[in-house]
Design a protein around this motif. Structure first.
Motif, mmCIF file in Angstrom:
data_model
loop_
_atom_site.group_PDB
_atom_site.id
_atom_site.type_symbol
_atom_site.label_atom_id
_atom_site.label_comp_id
_atom_site.label_asym_id
_atom_site.label_seq_id
_atom_site.Cartn_x
_atom_site.Cartn_y
_atom_site.Cartn_z
ATOM 1 N N ALA A 36 19.050 -0.128 -36.319
ATOM 2 C CA ALA A 36 18.852 -1.463 -36.899
ATOM 3 C C ALA A 36 18.586 -2.486 -35.797
ATOM 4 C CB ALA A 36 20.064 -1.865 -37.738
ATOM 5 N N TRP A 37 19.264 -2.338 -34.658
ATOM 6 C CA TRP A 37 19.033 -3.232 -33.516
ATOM 7 C C TRP A 37 17.589 -3.100 -33.043
ATOM 8 C CZ3 TRP A 37 18.417 -1.801 -28.160
ATOM 9 C CH2 TRP A 37 18.416 -2.891 -27.276
ATOM 10 N N ASP A 38 17.092 -1.873 -32.944
ATOM 11 C CA ASP A 38 15.725 -1.652 -32.494
ATOM 12 C C ASP A 38 14.718 -2.302 -33.445
ATOM 13 O OD1 ASP A 38 13.813 -0.457 -30.655
ATOM 14 O OD2 ASP A 38 13.362 0.943 -32.279
ATOM 15 N N ALA A 39 15.041 -2.331 -34.725
ATOM 16 C CA ALA A 39 14.136 -2.933 -35.723
ATOM 17 C C ALA A 39 14.025 -4.449 -35.578
ATOM 18 C CB ALA A 39 14.600 -2.575 -37.132
ATOM 19 N N LEU A 40 14.925 -5.060 -34.816
ATOM 20 C CA LEU A 40 14.875 -6.513 -34.599
ATOM 21 C C LEU A 40 13.804 -6.925 -33.595
ATOM 22 C CD1 LEU A 40 18.680 -7.415 -34.241
ATOM 23 C CD2 LEU A 40 17.250 -7.583 -36.300
ATOM 24 N N TRP A 41 13.233 -5.969 -32.868
ATOM 25 C CA TRP A 41 12.345 -6.264 -31.743
ATOM 26 C C TRP A 41 10.877 -6.318 -32.150
ATOM 27 C CZ3 TRP A 41 13.851 -7.181 -26.683
ATOM 28 C CH2 TRP A 41 15.211 -7.021 -26.435
ATOM 29 N N THR A 42 10.107 -7.112 -31.399
ATOM 30 C CA THR A 42 8.642 -7.069 -31.508
ATOM 31 C C THR A 42 8.155 -5.805 -30.813
ATOM 32 O OG1 THR A 42 8.247 -8.244 -29.418
ATOM 33 C CG2 THR A 42 8.475 -9.606 -31.423
ATOM 34 N N ASP A 43 6.916 -5.450 -31.044
ATOM 35 C CA ASP A 43 6.339 -4.267 -30.393
ATOM 36 C C ASP A 43 6.278 -4.415 -28.875
ATOM 37 O OD1 ASP A 43 6.018 -3.000 -32.832
ATOM 38 O OD2 ASP A 43 3.942 -3.658 -33.062
ATOM 39 N N ASP A 68 10.823 -1.555 -21.838
ATOM 40 C CA ASP A 68 9.841 -1.921 -22.856
ATOM 41 C C ASP A 68 10.238 -1.148 -24.119
ATOM 42 O OD1 ASP A 68 9.072 0.722 -22.356
ATOM 43 O OD2 ASP A 68 7.129 0.174 -21.520
ATOM 44 N N THR A 69 9.409 -1.172 -25.142
ATOM 45 C CA THR A 69 9.759 -0.518 -26.401
ATOM 46 C C THR A 69 10.022 0.974 -26.204
ATOM 47 O OG1 THR A 69 8.532 -2.139 -27.687
ATOM 48 C CG2 THR A 69 8.946 -0.017 -28.741
ATOM 49 N N ARG A 70 9.156 1.646 -25.478
ATOM 50 C CA ARG A 70 9.318 3.090 -25.255
ATOM 51 C C ARG A 70 10.633 3.406 -24.568
ATOM 52 N NH1 ARG A 70 8.077 5.558 -20.750
ATOM 53 N NH2 ARG A 70 8.011 7.789 -20.693
ATOM 54 N N MET A 71 10.940 2.682 -23.494
ATOM 55 C CA MET A 71 12.174 2.936 -22.745
ATOM 56 C C MET A 71 13.413 2.552 -23.563
ATOM 57 S SD MET A 71 11.485 4.489 -20.008
ATOM 58 C CE MET A 71 13.070 4.356 -19.200
ATOM 59 N N ARG A 72 13.315 1.464 -24.326
ATOM 60 C CA ARG A 72 14.439 1.049 -25.168
ATOM 61 C C ARG A 72 14.759 2.154 -26.181
ATOM 62 N NH1 ARG A 72 12.247 -3.191 -26.994
ATOM 63 N NH2 ARG A 72 11.768 -2.402 -29.054
ATOM 64 N N ARG A 73 13.728 2.726 -26.767
ATOM 65 C CA ARG A 73 13.944 3.799 -27.754
ATOM 66 C C ARG A 73 14.478 5.066 -27.095
ATOM 67 N NH1 ARG A 73 8.850 2.083 -31.518
ATOM 68 N NH2 ARG A 73 9.994 0.358 -32.488
ATOM 69 N N MET A 74 14.053 5.359 -25.885
ATOM 70 C CA MET A 74 14.611 6.503 -25.157
ATOM 71 C C MET A 74 16.091 6.262 -24.845
ATOM 72 S SD MET A 74 11.392 7.448 -22.642
ATOM 73 C CE MET A 74 12.352 8.508 -21.606
ATOM 74 N N ARG A 75 16.438 5.038 -24.502
ATOM 75 C CA ARG A 75 17.838 4.696 -24.227
ATOM 76 C C ARG A 75 18.672 4.879 -25.499
ATOM 77 N NH1 ARG A 75 19.685 2.334 -19.966
ATOM 78 N NH2 ARG A 75 17.625 1.594 -19.363
ATOM 79 N N ILE A 76 18.143 4.431 -26.630
ATOM 80 C CA ILE A 76 18.836 4.595 -27.911
ATOM 81 C C ILE A 76 19.016 6.080 -28.212
ATOM 82 C CG2 ILE A 76 18.590 4.312 -30.414
ATOM 83 C CD1 ILE A 76 17.228 1.578 -29.763
#
Length: 167
Positions: A36-43, A68-76
């Motif tokens: 849900a946190w990730d869904a708060l972000w712009t691309d 960036d988005t890719r790294m944030r998602r990898m961290r998640i």
């Protein structure tokens, strides 16, 4: 900042929306609801924790995090997969975000600075982290979204233990 100016800022609907988004983000992070946190972000959103407390050149300086988005998602993914040491028995956190000031306002975005105090508890150990935080909120067709979050830890130039949670 004068009381009149602060009151005028709080009367601005976009400022209130930004503060509500920042508080919502804090609640999601404390709940470890990273999807849900990730869904708060712009691309194009960036999540940064610089070591130099004064830098704005995040790509040209050393950072604890510069996602960036890719790294944030990898961290998640690392935090939620169960394969990361930092994800095992993840810390319980409570954060307080306050002292909001508007740094910049445009038609497309608003930049808000705040203070954050985070208390994490893991394995009978409590850790407190304090930071000045900058959020740039971009207004999109789907509503306000995080476009930039910069966490300037007060102890960023000292040894900072691996936290196992997002700031």
């Amino acid at each position: 900042m004068s009381t009149d100016l602060m009151t005028a800022q709080l009367a601005d609907t976009r400022v209130l929306q930004a503060i509500e988004l920042i508080w919502h983000e804090a609640a999601l992070l404390d709940a470890k609801d990273y999807q849900a946190w990730d869904a708060l972000w712009t691309d194009a959103g960036r999540y940064v924790i610089p070591i130099d407390p004064d830098t704005d050149d995040f790509d040209g300086s050393l950072n604890m995090v510069n996602d960036d988005t890719r790294m944030r998602r990898m961290r998640i993914e690392r935090l939620t997969s169960g394969y990361s040491m930092s994800a095992l028995a993840a810390a319980r956190t409570v954060r307080t975000v306050s002292r909001f000031t508007v740094e910049e306002r445009t038609e497309e975005s608003i930049t808000v600075r705040s203070a954050q105090v985070l208390v994490g508890f893991k394995r009978d150990d409590q850790q407190t982290l304090a930071a000045d935080v900058t959020h740039r909120i971009r207004y999109t067709e789907s509503g306000p979204r995080l476009d930039l979050k910069v966490i300037r830890l007060v102890n960023s130039q000292a040894a900072v233990n691996a936290s196992g949670y997002l700031l």
